[in-house]
Design a protein around this motif. Structure first.
Motif, short mmCIF file in Angstrom:
data_model
loop_
_atom_site.label_atom_id
_atom_site.label_comp_id
_atom_site.label_asym_id
_atom_site.label_seq_id
_atom_site.Cartn_x
_atom_site.Cartn_y
_atom_site.Cartn_z
N UNK A 134 0.84 -1.20 0.00
CA UNK A 134 0.00 0.00 0.00
C UNK A 134 0.87 1.25 0.00
N UNK A 135 1.95 1.23 0.80
CA UNK A 135 2.86 2.38 0.85
C UNK A 135 3.52 2.61 -0.51
N UNK B 70 13.40 0.67 1.26
CA UNK B 70 12.48 0.71 0.12
C UNK B 70 13.19 0.46 -1.21
N UNK B 71 14.51 0.66 -1.23
CA UNK B 71 15.30 0.28 -2.39
C UNK B 71 15.78 -1.17 -2.26
N UNK C 289 16.89 -7.95 -1.42
CA UNK C 289 16.08 -9.00 -0.80
C UNK C 289 15.09 -9.66 -1.76
N UNK C 290 14.69 -8.94 -2.80
CA UNK C 290 13.72 -9.46 -3.76
C UNK C 290 12.43 -9.90 -3.07
N UNK C 291 12.04 -9.17 -2.04
CA UNK C 291 10.79 -9.47 -1.34
C UNK C 291 10.27 -8.20 -0.69
N UNK C 292 9.05 -7.82 -1.05
CA UNK C 292 8.50 -6.54 -0.60
C UNK C 292 8.13 -6.55 0.89
N UNK D 62 8.92 4.64 7.14
CA UNK D 62 8.55 5.68 6.18
C UNK D 62 9.17 5.38 4.83
N UNK D 63 8.96 6.27 3.89
CA UNK D 63 9.50 6.11 2.55
C UNK D 63 10.51 7.23 2.33
#
Length: 454
Positions: A87-88, A112-113, A119-122, A129-130
């Protein structure tokens, strides 16, 4: 069973055959009973490792060995974390697209990067935060975009004014999305210019690379500058497996590692002492930092950071766990400083001013002990000394983030602001929370989000 050792080894991005065999043996001692498995989960959850541990258990094909009740606990934490991050990211794509349209250059920072590139995993960890890096000259235009998209300033700006980029800061005020799912941290530097560090931000931009974020063209910093940012961002006490694994796994993802280029960037930023602290602690936790990288760091001076390293290593040796003195006291104080600035009335400011003074001069017993790396069962005199020297540690902790000079100035400014707020009884001034109510926003919603920051 040492859960610290087990979770640290599990948190590594890649494993040798020998490491997989060791992990299989250690985990067989965990899921031998449901209670031990739950204790393992609680340790992971307590130190915010549960989402990534879940991913690793699945990837290494160890997850199915756990009891259904424990599998549910891990899956539930991971699913919630992944959903929040998705969602973020959708919200972030909206303002990033607006930046792209208006020709505003932006680089994605930290987790977030890394969730895309390493990691290839969200859902690998919860994000507070972003964080994005922008050019200082674009800050006013960026605020216009946030306001246009309905973002809410977390502090200054509720009168419609635009914050100017301060020379003494590297970061602008935070904004939160209308649905409260995304707090944006916008910065034009990697560390406060009031500290001893001196990051060459022009070189950081010149060496940045193109990156696609959910279909939006943005930038990512070079591996060397990403590593430098993680090192500078690492806390001296907020320094656990979750914090160090980004450093360890970024290094592990780089093939090959350009040691000399990394050392050159670190030394140019005057960050050798902090880098040595970060890399030694990373190596103690994961054991995969190239020796020549640590050996190449010879700080010009050995100050508070070096002393903290010696103390942390002694505590790790005594307890077998890096988290013994773990705390985020800087953020605890920072939250009260933020609240202090949100209220115009003297009596409300006074409430938070007193809380800040107590945090500095009379920290709670458990915090005082952690700041001196003193165990609760240590001798009476060690515990008394920890309480006595706590203010020094608190000021030193603040100074590591914003510099000694600015720490003292901020301390004095709070007193002046408190005194001058008496005039607001005569000349009525709206508070930040009055502004929220005019927008139809319950202040509790904002406070809930702020309290949820880890």
């Amino acid at each position: 069973m040492n859960f610290f050792y087990l979770t640290a080894r599990l948190s590594k991005l890649k494993h040798s055959v020998a490491e997989r065999i060791e992990l299989k043996q250690l985990l067989s001692e965990v899921y031998v009973s449901e209670q031990k498995s739950k204790d393992f989960f609680e340790y992971c959850k307590n130190y915010k490792l549960a989402p990534w541990i879940y991913v690793q258990l699945e990837r290494l094909e160890f997850f199915e060995n756990f009891q259904n009740s424990v599998k549910y606990l891990f899956t539930d934490v991971y699913t919630k974390t992944r959903n929040q991050n998705e969602v973020r990211n959708k919200q972030a794509a909206l303002f990033l697209k607006a930046f792209e349209t208006e020709g505003i250059e932006v680089a994605i920072l930290k987790g977030n990067l890394l969730l895309h590139t390493v990691y290839q995993d969200i859902g690998y960890k919860k994000m507070n935060d972003f964080d994005i890096l922008v050019h200082k000259s674009d800050w006013t235009k960026i605020q216009d975009i946030y306001f246009r998209l309905g973002y809410i300033p977390l502090g200054f700006g509720w009168g419609g004014e635009r914050q100017k980029p301060a020379d003494y800061s590297h970061v602008g005020m935070s904004f939160i999305s209308p649905d409260f799912s995304c707090i944006v941290g916008t910065q034009w530097g990697l560390k406060s210019p009031t500290t001893k560090f001196s990051v060459d931000i022009d070189e950081a931009w010149n060496t940045a690379q193109p990156f696609d974020f959910n279909g939006v063209s943005v930038k990512k910093l070079s591996p060397e500058y990403n590593l430098l940012h993680l090192i500078l961002h690492l806390g001296l006490f907020k320094c656990g497996t979750r914090d160090l694994m980004d450093i360890a796994n970024l290094l592990q993802s780089l093939q090959p590692i350009d040691i000399q280029k990394i050392l050159a960037v670190i030394k140019k930023a005057n960050a050798a002492e902090k880098a040595r602290f970060a890399l030694v602690m990373t190596n103690e936790t994961f054991g995969n930092v190239p020796p020549e990288l640590i050996e190449g760091l010879k700080p010009k001076t050995f100050g508070y950071i070096s002393n903290r390293l010696v103390s942390a290593l002694k505590t790790l040796d005594a307890t077998g766990d890096i988290h013994t003195s773990y705390n985020d006291y800087f953020q605890d104080i920072e939250k009260n400083v933020i609240y202090f600035g949100l209220f115009p009335e003297f009596h409300k400011k006074l409430f938070f001013y007193v809380k800040i003074l107590k945090q500095i001069y009379l920290p709670k017993k458990n915090i005082a002990l952690k700041l001196s790396d003193v165990l609760p069962k240590s001798c009476f005199f060690a515990r008394i000394r920890a309480r006595f020297v706590a203010p020094y540690h608190v000021f030193s902790l603040l100074a590591q983030e914003i510099g000694w000079k600015f720490t003292i100035l901020l301390y004095l400014k709070l007193g002046f602001d408190l005194t001058f707020s008496l005039k607001n009884y005569i000349f009525k001034q709206d508070s930040y929370f009055d502004y929220l109510k005019k927008l139809g926003i319950e202040p509790d919603e904002i406070q809930r989000v702020v309290k949820g920051i880890e």
